[in-house]
Design an enzyme around this catalytic site. Sequence first.
Site, short mmCIF file in Angstrom:
data_model
loop_
_atom_site.label_atom_id
_atom_site.label_comp_id
_atom_site.label_asym_id
_atom_site.label_seq_id
_atom_site.Cartn_x
_atom_site.Cartn_y
_atom_site.Cartn_z
N ARG A 89 11.31 -6.78 5.38
CA ARG A 89 11.72 -4.74 5.33
C ARG A 89 11.57 -5.00 6.92
O ARG A 89 12.51 -4.07 6.81
CB ARG A 89 10.04 -4.32 5.77
CG ARG A 89 9.77 -3.55 5.74
CD ARG A 89 8.22 -3.24 5.27
NE ARG A 89 7.19 -3.26 6.54
CZ ARG A 89 5.76 -3.01 6.50
NH1 ARG A 89 5.54 -1.81 5.54
NH2 ARG A 89 5.18 -2.53 7.67
N ARG B 133 -9.89 0.33 8.41
CA ARG B 133 -9.17 -0.91 9.24
C ARG B 133 -10.07 -1.48 9.92
O ARG B 133 -9.98 -2.90 10.33
CB ARG B 133 -8.27 -1.30 9.93
CG ARG B 133 -6.68 -0.85 9.28
CD ARG B 133 -5.71 -0.65 10.48
NE ARG B 133 -4.17 -1.77 9.99
CZ ARG B 133 -3.67 -0.79 9.62
NH1 ARG B 133 -3.46 0.52 9.60
NH2 ARG B 133 -2.26 -1.33 8.83
N LYS C 139 1.03 -1.92 -0.41
CA LYS C 139 0.20 -0.03 0.25
C LYS C 139 0.78 0.89 0.28
O LYS C 139 -0.01 2.37 -0.35
CB LYS C 139 -0.99 0.30 0.99
CG LYS C 139 -2.19 -0.95 1.54
CD LYS C 139 -2.93 -1.03 2.13
CE LYS C 139 -2.64 -0.88 3.65
NZ LYS C 139 -1.64 -1.89 3.80
N ARG D 199 11.16 -0.19 12.43
CA ARG D 199 10.06 -0.01 12.42
C ARG D 199 10.15 -1.44 13.88
O ARG D 199 9.85 -2.14 13.87
CB ARG D 199 9.05 -0.23 11.55
CG ARG D 199 8.27 0.29 10.98
CD ARG D 199 7.38 0.28 9.48
NE ARG D 199 6.25 -0.08 10.12
CZ ARG D 199 5.32 -0.48 9.87
NH1 ARG D 199 5.25 0.20 9.04
NH2 ARG D 199 4.43 -0.66 9.89
N ARG E 19 0.08 -9.00 13.86
CA ARG E 19 -1.22 -8.07 12.92
C ARG E 19 -1.93 -9.00 11.79
O ARG E 19 -2.81 -8.52 11.57
CB ARG E 19 0.34 -6.89 11.91
CG ARG E 19 0.83 -6.02 13.26
CD ARG E 19 2.10 -5.46 13.38
NE ARG E 19 1.82 -4.93 11.40
CZ ARG E 19 3.24 -4.41 10.37
NH1 ARG E 19 4.37 -5.12 11.17
NH2 ARG E 19 3.45 -3.79 9.65
P1 AMP Z 1 0.44 0.90 8.92
O1 AMP Z 1 1.46 1.44 9.02
O2 AMP Z 1 -0.49 0.32 8.51
O3 AMP Z 1 0.85 -0.73 8.65
O4 AMP Z 1 -0.03 0.46 10.65
C1 AMP Z 1 0.92 0.43 11.50
C2 AMP Z 1 -0.01 0.44 12.69
O5 AMP Z 1 -0.50 1.59 13.36
C3 AMP Z 1 -1.07 -0.37 13.00
O6 AMP Z 1 -0.45 -2.25 13.36
C4 AMP Z 1 -1.67 -0.42 13.93
O7 AMP Z 1 -1.26 -0.87 15.01
C5 AMP Z 1 -2.47 0.86 13.84
N1 AMP Z 1 -2.35 1.25 12.99
C6 AMP Z 1 -2.49 2.50 12.08
N2 AMP Z 1 -3.49 3.11 11.09
C7 AMP Z 1 -4.69 1.97 12.15
C8 AMP Z 1 -6.37 2.32 11.61
N3 AMP Z 1 -7.01 2.30 10.57
N4 AMP Z 1 -6.56 1.47 13.05
C9 AMP Z 1 -6.36 1.52 14.09
N5 AMP Z 1 -4.89 0.97 13.87
C10 AMP Z 1 -4.18 1.55 13.32
#
Ligand code: AMP
Length: 189
Positions: A128, A89, A14, A134, A145
Amino acid sequence: MINIVIFGAPGSGKGTQSEKIVAKYGFGHISTGDVLRNEIKNKTILGKTAKAYIDKGQLIPDSLMTDILARVYDTMRDSKGVIFDGFPRTIPQAENLNKLLAERGEDLSAMIELDVPQDELMKRLINRGKTSGRSDDNEKTIKQRLDVYHNQTSPLVEWYQQKGKRHSIDGLGDLERIFADICQVIDKL
Ligand code: AMP
């Protein structure tokens, strides 16, 4: 204004594809994960709350996440388009997004799904983790996740399908081929 949800599991590409969309179409890009990581870096109260969830691979509560999204979206109202990356999400988040858009006289243009098999996601995320820095790109948190994606996020595929908004793209293979498929969808909006 074009409003696109770029959708997929963690590791589906994404972020990478969003960057390419931004470069080609000049859209605004909201990555909720990036917004939260920025808050953590700046040691804000929100960052402190978010870190507790992120490090466990869990989702930030829907209402908090929706407030954050609305705040960022309202800074982008002059854009030609906006890409929502990592939001929604959950089904309540998707409902909140529809409401937020409707309140502003907007509508969701499309949900573009990057479809990638589970074993490939695991491989990509572990890889990654070697360079991303991260805190959630470690094997245990990655598994969590992917479970969260399966249980809480993947029902959105059917939800958007029923609303006639879903465009599914094969997210496995050449980056440029995937991007060309995405462009085909955007060019028809
Ligand atoms: P990402 O970078 O999109 O993989 O997001 C990393 C982490 O941020 C996720 O595992 C969640 O803990 C939190 N997070 C990001 N976007 C959301 C969302 N829309 N709703 C809830 N938690 C989020």
